[in-house]
Write a protein that holds these residues in place. Structure first.
Motif, short mmCIF file in Angstrom:
data_model
loop_
_atom_site.label_atom_id
_atom_site.label_comp_id
_atom_site.label_asym_id
_atom_site.label_seq_id
_atom_site.Cartn_x
_atom_site.Cartn_y
_atom_site.Cartn_z
N GLN A 30 0.65 -1.25 0.13
CA GLN A 30 -0.37 0.14 -0.04
C GLN A 30 0.64 1.55 0.11
O GLN A 30 1.21 1.57 1.18
CB GLN A 30 -0.80 0.03 1.46
CG GLN A 30 -1.52 -1.13 1.23
CD GLN A 30 -3.16 -1.82 0.71
OE1 GLN A 30 -3.42 -0.59 -0.15
NE2 GLN A 30 -3.99 -1.95 1.17
N VAL A 77 -11.01 2.75 1.58
CA VAL A 77 -11.39 2.24 -0.29
C VAL A 77 -12.01 0.93 0.39
O VAL A 77 -13.06 1.05 -0.94
CB VAL A 77 -9.59 0.65 -0.19
CG1 VAL A 77 -10.21 0.34 -1.38
CG2 VAL A 77 -8.73 2.19 -0.42
N GLY A 83 -15.24 4.20 -5.40
CA GLY A 83 -13.31 3.63 -5.63
C GLY A 83 -13.00 4.80 -5.95
O GLY A 83 -12.07 4.94 -7.08
N ALA A 86 -7.73 5.25 -3.80
CA ALA A 86 -6.96 3.92 -4.13
C ALA A 86 -5.31 3.76 -3.43
O ALA A 86 -5.25 5.33 -3.51
CB ALA A 86 -7.76 3.21 -5.47
N THR A 88 -1.86 3.17 -4.81
CA THR A 88 -0.79 2.88 -4.90
C THR A 88 0.44 2.31 -5.12
O THR A 88 0.54 2.10 -4.05
CB THR A 88 0.00 4.56 -5.65
OG1 THR A 88 0.68 5.02 -5.54
CG2 THR A 88 -1.28 4.82 -6.37
#
Length: 260
Positions: A30, A77, A83, A86, A88
């Motif tokens: 994460q 999340v 959505g 998020a 990356t």
């Protein structure tokens, strides 16, 4: 002896080629969050309500995420029906100021810049750090220690952990700074000869982490000392910690190449 030498030859070179190459990270890693405010529903506060450390608030442009409070769990999340949030795979999270850890929609994270002037001249090639565990769970401590192993070899960058604050150029603090550790942290800082720096590693050392509401802790290193580098995470990946340290002493460019 021959068996030992043969075994070493078979093992080959074990030190990671970083920063020339970025090591492969797990798909579960994460990293830097990505907020797409245009997906947010008006009046929806699902992410705010789901966050266990109150790291998310609704601003004028949408959700704002405080990386200093964030423990990088997937609660926001999973809670967002659209959505809009998020994580990356970007490991570059360290900043020089607490304010830079506030991630607004559409804004880029202002990554840590090198020390200026005399500090960079003094510490850019040789940085000695005294690690202080100020009440942490040992998660951050483990990843800090990993950097001293063969694979990472922190010493090749001129950075070393030392046993005495009198041999150090600064402190690397983990944990929320409990009341029982406050005096020890202050005394250790006072024992470091100047000029000196302080590095806060992990959500606890930045803002108290999961313990932010507990009276037994002070809310991070900034509550006791001036902090020069903030490295978020719970715990931060060793790559995130190393990236922050190298940026602080001017050994990394934005694209991740080592500066000679």
């Amino acid at each position: 002896m021959m068996h030992i030498l043969l075994s070493r030859w078979r093992q080959g070179h074990r030190t990671l080629p970083y920063p020339k190459e970025i090591p492969a990270l797990s798909e579960r890693f994460q990293g830097l969050p990505n907020i797409q405010a245009e997906r947010c529903k008006a009046g929806c506060e699902a992410c705010v309500e789901a966050c266990p450390t109150e790291a998310i608030r609704l601003g004028a442009g949408g959700p704002e995420l405080d990386l200093g409070r964030c423990v990088f769990c997937p609660a926001c999340v999973e809670a967002c029906p659209e959505g809009a949030i998020a994580f990356t795979g970007d490991h570059r999270l360290a900043t020089r100021t607490r304010e830079d850890l506030i991630l607004a929609p559409g804004a880029d994270l202002r990554r840590a810049e090198a020390l200026g002037g005399e500090l960079k001249r003094l510490l850019g090639r040789s940085l000695k750090l005294r690690v202080v565990s100020a009440g942490g769970c040992n998660g951050c401590e483990v990843d800090v220690n990993v950097l001293g192993t063969l694979a990472w070899d922190l010493g090749r960058f001129g950075i070393q952990y030392v046993a005495s604050p009198r041999h150090a150029d600064g402190l690397l603090i983990t944990g929320p700074v409990t009341r029982n550790m406050e005096l020890a942290v202050r005394k250790t800082y006072d024992a470091v000869p100047g000029p000196k720096i302080v590095i806060a590693v992990g959500a606890c050392a930045i803002q108290g982490g999961p313990y932010y509401k507990r009276d037994e802790q002070l809310g991070g290193a900034s509550s006791v000392l001036p902090v020069d580098l903030f490295i978020p995470g719970c715990p931060p990946h060793p790559l995130t910690i190393l990236d922050g340290l190298l940026r602080l002493i001017g050994r990394l460019e934005d694209e991740g190449r080592r500066i000679s």
